[in-house]
Motif scaffolding. Structure first.
Motif, mmCIF file in Angstrom:
data_model
loop_
_atom_site.group_PDB
_atom_site.id
_atom_site.type_symbol
_atom_site.label_atom_id
_atom_site.label_comp_id
_atom_site.label_asym_id
_atom_site.label_seq_id
_atom_site.Cartn_x
_atom_site.Cartn_y
_atom_site.Cartn_z
ATOM 1 N N THR A 19 12.243 -11.722 1.789
ATOM 2 C CA THR A 19 13.049 -10.752 1.038
ATOM 3 C C THR A 19 13.973 -9.974 1.975
ATOM 4 O O THR A 19 15.161 -9.805 1.692
ATOM 5 N N GLN A 20 13.424 -9.496 3.092
ATOM 6 C CA GLN A 20 14.235 -8.750 4.071
ATOM 7 C C GLN A 20 15.372 -9.611 4.609
ATOM 8 O O GLN A 20 16.506 -9.153 4.739
ATOM 9 N N ALA A 21 15.075 -10.865 4.920
ATOM 10 C CA ALA A 21 16.093 -11.776 5.447
ATOM 11 C C ALA A 21 17.197 -12.015 4.419
ATOM 12 O O ALA A 21 18.387 -12.016 4.754
ATOM 13 N N SER A 25 21.215 -10.717 4.443
ATOM 14 C CA SER A 25 22.289 -11.715 4.329
ATOM 15 C C SER A 25 23.227 -11.396 3.164
ATOM 16 O O SER A 25 24.164 -12.144 2.904
ATOM 17 N N GLY A 26 22.918 -10.316 2.428
ATOM 18 C CA GLY A 26 23.776 -9.906 1.325
ATOM 19 C C GLY A 26 23.538 -10.668 0.026
ATOM 20 O O GLY A 26 24.359 -10.607 -0.892
ATOM 21 N N ILE A 27 22.414 -11.371 -0.061
ATOM 22 C CA ILE A 27 22.117 -12.140 -1.271
ATOM 23 C C ILE A 27 21.514 -11.195 -2.313
ATOM 24 O O ILE A 27 20.607 -10.422 -1.999
ATOM 25 N N GLU A 102 27.059 -15.987 -10.163
ATOM 26 C CA GLU A 102 26.345 -15.382 -9.044
ATOM 27 C C GLU A 102 24.848 -15.583 -9.248
ATOM 28 O O GLU A 102 24.237 -14.951 -10.094
ATOM 29 N N LYS A 103 24.271 -16.481 -8.490
ATOM 30 C CA LYS A 103 22.830 -16.703 -8.559
ATOM 31 C C LYS A 103 22.126 -15.470 -7.998
ATOM 32 O O LYS A 103 22.545 -14.910 -6.995
ATOM 33 N N LYS A 104 21.070 -15.071 -8.649
ATOM 34 C CA LYS A 104 20.289 -13.935 -8.192
ATOM 35 C C LYS A 104 18.878 -14.421 -7.901
ATOM 36 O O LYS A 104 18.402 -15.352 -8.538
ATOM 37 N N ILE A 105 18.227 -13.789 -6.934
ATOM 38 C CA ILE A 105 16.846 -14.137 -6.615
ATOM 39 C C ILE A 105 15.943 -13.057 -7.170
ATOM 40 O O ILE A 105 16.203 -11.861 -7.014
ATOM 41 N N CYS A 106 14.872 -13.491 -7.831
ATOM 42 C CA CYS A 106 13.891 -12.575 -8.404
ATOM 43 C C CYS A 106 12.554 -12.816 -7.725
ATOM 44 O O CYS A 106 12.037 -13.931 -7.736
ATOM 45 N N VAL A 107 12.009 -11.771 -7.117
ATOM 46 C CA VAL A 107 10.716 -11.851 -6.436
ATOM 47 C C VAL A 107 9.621 -11.412 -7.406
ATOM 48 O O VAL A 107 9.699 -10.321 -7.978
#
Length: 166
Positions: A19-21, A25-27, A102-107
């Motif tokens: 998540t931090q990485a 990276s601005g994702i 815009e793909k988003k990542i969900c944790v």
């Protein structure tokens, strides 16, 4: 999804580092992870921590062995469903951007017994997985005993890759 047979292997630590990485990276990324709560060197429960910095109880140790009708338990822990849903559901419901632009990542750390007491959470996870604009980075338990329906559903999806951590 990250999975492990053992507790304390580092699934959440791995999720936090990834998540931090990604953030640096601005994702675009949102979601939550669970964190142990310790008092006097012993685990007394778990908190939910959102990536936006909100925190609330997921579960706490209960000294009372009797079970009331409204109480959700996993072993010695009583699950605070109201707190969990208040923190997690708004984030999950807003994670799908509605377009592939815009793909988003969900944790989602994690999809386990405590979290699965919430039918609204189950529905929100299914909707998130169905969203084409979202990539999910999550943790699931390795099946032991009775399989958890949503976990097995996720594990068997063709668009899911499971990494076992030891």
């Amino acid at each position: 999804f990250v999975s492990s047979l053992f507790l304390g292997v580092g699934k959440t630590t791995l999720i936090q580092k990834v998540t931090q990485a990604l953030k640096s990276s601005g994702i675009p990324i949102d979601g939550f992870y669970t964190e142990e709560v310790r008092e006097g060197g012993r685990r007394t429960g778990f908190d939910v921590v959102t990536l936006s910095g909100k925190r609330g109880p997921l579960s706490r140790v209960s000294s009372d062995s009797s079970t009331s009708r409204r109480e959700y338990r996993v072993g010695q822990y009583v699950v605070d469903l109201v707190s969990f849903e208040q923190l997690v559901l708004p984030m999950l419901r807003n994670v799908n951007p509605g377009s592939d632009a815009e793909k988003k990542i969900c944790v989602i750390d994690e999809i386990g017994k405590m979290e699965l007491f919430s039918q609204a959470f189950i529905q929100a996870v299914r909707q998130t997985l169905a969203g084409s604009g979202t990539v999910v980075l999550g943790t699931i338990p390795v099946p032991k005993g009775k399989p958890l329906d949503l976990v097995e559903e996720i594990r068997s999806r063709k668009d899911v890759k499971v990494f076992n951590v030891s």
